[in-house]
Design an enzyme around this catalytic site. Structure first.
Site: not given
Length: 417
Positions: A91, A149, A153
């Protein structure tokens, strides 16, 4: 990993070639100057471990702050089935505050939509190939997941800021983020951790949360966070603190920083990603022949299946859509085994390899039905560049070429999607 170690498994991209030539020229014309290897991250002491040591003004190129705890997060997607049957998928890698909070989308200037090209340009085709297999989006749009992502992040990892490189090479921070994410993923093989304790995907078996958590903690070396969706395993979060930078530091297994499991205490399902096919019926004369021919009904819909799961349908122009009403197609017999398809827009044909339905089609393509699947030129597999989203449609292709997403078309009696 950073660029302190040689890259293998891929060809050098143009940026690296130019950088290497530049470094060679400088060293050959100025022997008294020691050139710096391109893109080396700042040398850091690994004595202080994030979250275990409070922030007191440390260099955040060497001490991850405020996102001091890294969560290596993994998916188990069985509906639709995504990734290998015997592996969880990535993920992301998330920098959380040491109390469960987190920042997101920290640097709009470093938002990139071409992650694949960045990796290839850096000579990391090997990394891209691995991500294509193990870093999967359940909607079939892997590149969008990678972009998300990184932007949400990756840009919040303090030690990946561009100022933390002695000689920053464009987008090297991106490469380092995905490289480290994959490296840590390989260190925590969830499927193997669970299987070693007798916890395997099953349509009938149910498991206790304590058994699952114990198996994962034993493999990881610290407690983990397990998430469920409708009573079935769906995600695992492995928690780490870091001694040093993300690029070159030591990842230390750590207990969760406040996250809790949402799974029931017992009766947890762990569904297989794909059902085991029924054994082929045989007689003394051998296997039964494969059925090919016409649909049982002359009017119906063309439903799209991708990655083992039904996802939308074909609309009247011959394109793939995931919302709205499916087109009603009519079949017209050509031979005993073949037929043509016609929508409200006209007959359907593969023109320049792309499926189109319109009034100007002079020579409709001929299809058959093979074991319930629409077949063209002997193939039941079709292709697309990516799955459609919202009101965006996707073109269906007959041959793979550079179209990476595989599809199947199923004939269904007339109805709505």
């Amino acid at each position: 990993m950073g660029y302190l170690q040689p890259q293998t498994g891929g060809n050098l991209g143009p940026q690296k070639i130019l950088k290497a030539l530049s470094t060679w020229w400088l060293s050959s014309t100025a022997d008294d100057k020691q050139s710096t290897a391109p893109g080396v991250s700042r040398s850091c002491s690994s004595g202080e471990i994030s979250c275990q040591i409070q922030y007191h003004g440390q260099d955040t190129c060497c001490f991850n702050y405020p996102g001091g705890q890294m969560l290596q997060t993994q998916f188990w997607d069985a509906d639709p089935a995504v990734g290998p049957d015997d592996s969880w998928t990535i993920h992301g890698l998330w920098p959380d505050h040491c109390n469960g909070g987190f920042d997101q989308f920290c640097d709009p200037k470093r938002r990139y939509s071409n992650i694949s090209l960045i990796l290839v340009d850096a000579g990391r085709a090997d990394l891209l190939q691995y991500m294509t297999e193990f870093w999967k989006d359940y909607k079939g749009d892997d590149s969008h997941l990678w972009q998300h992502e990184w932007e949400k992040h990756g840009t919040c990892v303090s030690t990946l800021e561009t100022r933390c490189y002695e000689d920053y090479q464009p987008q090297q921070d991106v490469v380092d983020y995905f490289d480290k994410s994959v490296e840590i993923f390989k260190q925590v093989p969830s499927y193997e951790f669970l299987a070693a304790n007798g916890i395997l995907p099953s349509h009938t078996q149910r498991y206790a949360l304590t058994d699952i958590e114990s198996a994962l903690e034993s493999g990881h070396g610290a407690p983990v966070t397990v998430h469920c969706r409708q009573g079935a395993l769906s995600e695992i979060w492995y928690h780490f603190n870091i001694a040093g930078s993300l690029q070159t530091g030591r990842f230390v297994p750590a207990p969760p920083d406040g996250q809790k499991s949402n799974c029931p205490k017992s009766g947890i399902r762990y569904p297989p990603k794909r059902s085991t096919p029924e054994p082929t019926k045989t007689t003394s004369r051998g296997s039964e022949p494969t059925h090919t021919g016409h649909p049982k009904t002359q009017r119906g819909n063309l439903m799209v299946s991708s990655l083992g799961h039904r996802r939308g349908c074909i609309i009247s122009y011959g394109t793939w859509f995931t919302s709205g009403t499916c087109a009603t197609f009519r079949t017209q017999k050509v031979t005993d085994n073949t037929f043509t398809l016609k929508s409200s827009k006209g007959f359907c044909a593969f023109e320049d390899d792309a499926l189109r339905c319109h009034s100007h089609v002079n020579k409709p393509s001929e299809f058959t039905i093979t074991e319930g699947k629409v077949s063209y030129a002997g193939n039941t597999t079709f292709y697309a560049d990516k799955a459609p989203k919202g009101h965006v449609q996707s073109i269906i292709y007959a041959s793979q070429a550079e179209h990476l997403l595989e599809l199947e078309l199923e004939w269904s009696p007339k109805g709505s999607f």
